[in-house]
Write an enzyme that holds these catalytic residues in place. Structure first.
Site, mmCIF file in Angstrom:
data_model
loop_
_atom_site.group_PDB
_atom_site.id
_atom_site.type_symbol
_atom_site.label_atom_id
_atom_site.label_comp_id
_atom_site.label_asym_id
_atom_site.label_seq_id
_atom_site.Cartn_x
_atom_site.Cartn_y
_atom_site.Cartn_z
ATOM 1 N N HIS A 168 -13.582 4.347 8.620
ATOM 2 C CA HIS A 168 -12.889 3.122 8.195
ATOM 3 C C HIS A 168 -13.438 2.631 6.844
ATOM 4 C CE1 HIS A 168 -10.380 -0.350 10.043
ATOM 5 N NE2 HIS A 168 -10.175 -0.256 8.743
ATOM 6 N N ILE A 199 0.839 -1.199 0.000
ATOM 7 C CA ILE A 199 0.000 0.000 0.000
ATOM 8 C C ILE A 199 0.875 1.251 0.000
ATOM 9 C CG2 ILE A 199 -1.742 1.308 1.256
ATOM 10 C CD1 ILE A 199 -2.893 -1.310 2.271
ATOM 11 N N GLU A 223 -13.513 2.180 17.638
ATOM 12 C CA GLU A 223 -14.385 2.324 16.480
ATOM 13 C C GLU A 223 -15.711 1.641 16.794
ATOM 14 O OE1 GLU A 223 -12.542 0.878 12.910
ATOM 15 O OE2 GLU A 223 -10.892 2.323 13.024
ATOM 16 N N ASP A 228 -8.779 7.595 8.839
ATOM 17 C CA ASP A 228 -9.835 6.651 8.473
ATOM 18 C C ASP A 228 -10.054 5.642 9.590
ATOM 19 O OD1 ASP A 228 -11.729 5.583 6.567
ATOM 20 O OD2 ASP A 228 -10.345 3.915 6.245
ATOM 21 N N ARG A 230 -4.299 1.412 11.522
ATOM 22 C CA ARG A 230 -5.282 0.944 12.495
ATOM 23 C C ARG A 230 -5.345 1.964 13.624
ATOM 24 N NH1 ARG A 230 -6.892 -2.007 9.132
ATOM 25 N NH2 ARG A 230 -7.256 -4.271 9.214
ATOM 26 N N ALA A 239 -11.678 3.240 3.735
ATOM 27 C CA ALA A 239 -10.675 3.327 2.669
ATOM 28 C C ALA A 239 -10.741 2.156 1.689
ATOM 29 C CB ALA A 239 -9.273 3.427 3.271
#
Length: 308
Positions: A271, A147, A252, A247, A224, A273
């Site tokens: 979250h 990534i 969460e 994100d 994360r 992406a």
């Protein structure tokens, strides 16, 4: 042999498989299609939590868990020794890289501020121009995996200087070691964090990390939530010296009364992406290839070892 996948649509996306397989759809823990005996290959739901992993201990014939996520932190240490854990490295490169570029550009060109002005019916030219720009910026990418490489490739046309950081240096690729991170942070206008969550990266974004960032710098967290120490991050952002686009949060969902929601220098997405329309075709191409490797007795790719 039984195979569990979490999407009905996935059946058609797996490609040609050998005969003798029974592919069943197991959408969630409370909606399993049959007794777990005979399930050798399991694809859990996307972004499954640690509570999902406990089911593996109740599956006597399980040999492979193939995740649809690039991160495997919820599964580390929760599987029997006989089970091979594989992540979806490569599946989310384009989507996550797009989110990172979008977040950077949205922040620098003041899109959140213009969106708020639009909701008020306000022509806000005088309030927010001139905006900043990406051209000429120094971007530090913490996490030089697939990534990170995808983000670097997409940044290339924007006339920026990119530095990548990884666990170990790769001088031939221009990748610096993480031990140099505190020395590199003061040189960065934008810091993008893309590391997996492990014991080594938990709390990486702490008070020292944030203090080392220069005034006006942007932190982009697409890793994360627990990679950041949220109280220290919240305190740093409340001061307004730096900005953030994230994100991921910890916890969460982020509670509705959390102070980060109200900070004008913070952009938060829930979250999302990797949650794009192309996810399932890419993911099930990997799953189908892994199934064929498994049945042929060939080594599986993307095996998670030492948390990576």
């Amino acid at each position: 042999m039984k195979v569990w996948i979490p999407h009905e649509r996935g059946r058609a996306l797996l490609g040609e498989l050998p005969t003798g397989l029974t592919v069943q759809v197991a959408e969630a823990l409370d909606r399993i299609p049959s007794d777990s005996a005979g399930v050798a290959f399991w694809v859990p739901p996307f972004l499954s939590k640690g509570t999902t992993a406990r089911l593996a201990g109740e599956m006597p014939d399980l040999r492979v868990v193939q995740l649809l996520s690039a991160g495997a932190d919820a599964w580390i240490g929760r599987l029997p020794d006989r089970v091979v854990l594989c992540d979806a490295r490569g599946v989310h490169d384009s989507a996550t890289a797009e989110w990172v570029l979008t977040a950077i550009l949205a922040h620098l060109r003041a899109f959140p501020a213009f969106a708020r002005a639009q909701s008020r019916g306000e022509w806000a030219y005088d309030g927010f121009t001139p905006t900043d720009e990406l051209a000429g910026k120094r971007v530090l990418i913490v996490g030089a995996g697939s990534i990170g490489a995808a983000v670097a490739a997409r940044l290339a046309p924007f006339e920026v200087t990119v530095t990548l950081v990884a666990r170990t240096a790769r001088p031939e690729q221009g990748v610096r070691p993480v031990e140099k991170l505190l020395e590199l942070l003061p040189t960065a206008d934008v810091v993008v964090v893309l590391v997996p969550l492990t014991d080594a990266t938990r709390g990486l974004i702490d008070a020292r990390f944030l203090a080392a960032m220069p005034d006006g710098a942007l932190l982009v967290n697409a890793a994360r939530g627990p990679v950041a120490r949220m109280p220290e991050l919240t305190e740093a952002l409340a001061g307004g010296r730096i900005c953030a686009a994230m994100d991921v949060t910890d916890p969460e969902p982020l509670p509705a009364d959390h102070p980060l929601w109200a900070m004008p220098n913070v952009l938060i997405t829930p979250h999302v992406a990797a949650s794009v329309r192309g996810l399932l075709p890419r993911a099930y191409r990997l799953v189908g290839a892994q199934l064929r490797r498994f049945l042929a007795g060939e080594p599986l790719v993307n095996q998670v070892i030492d948390g990576y």
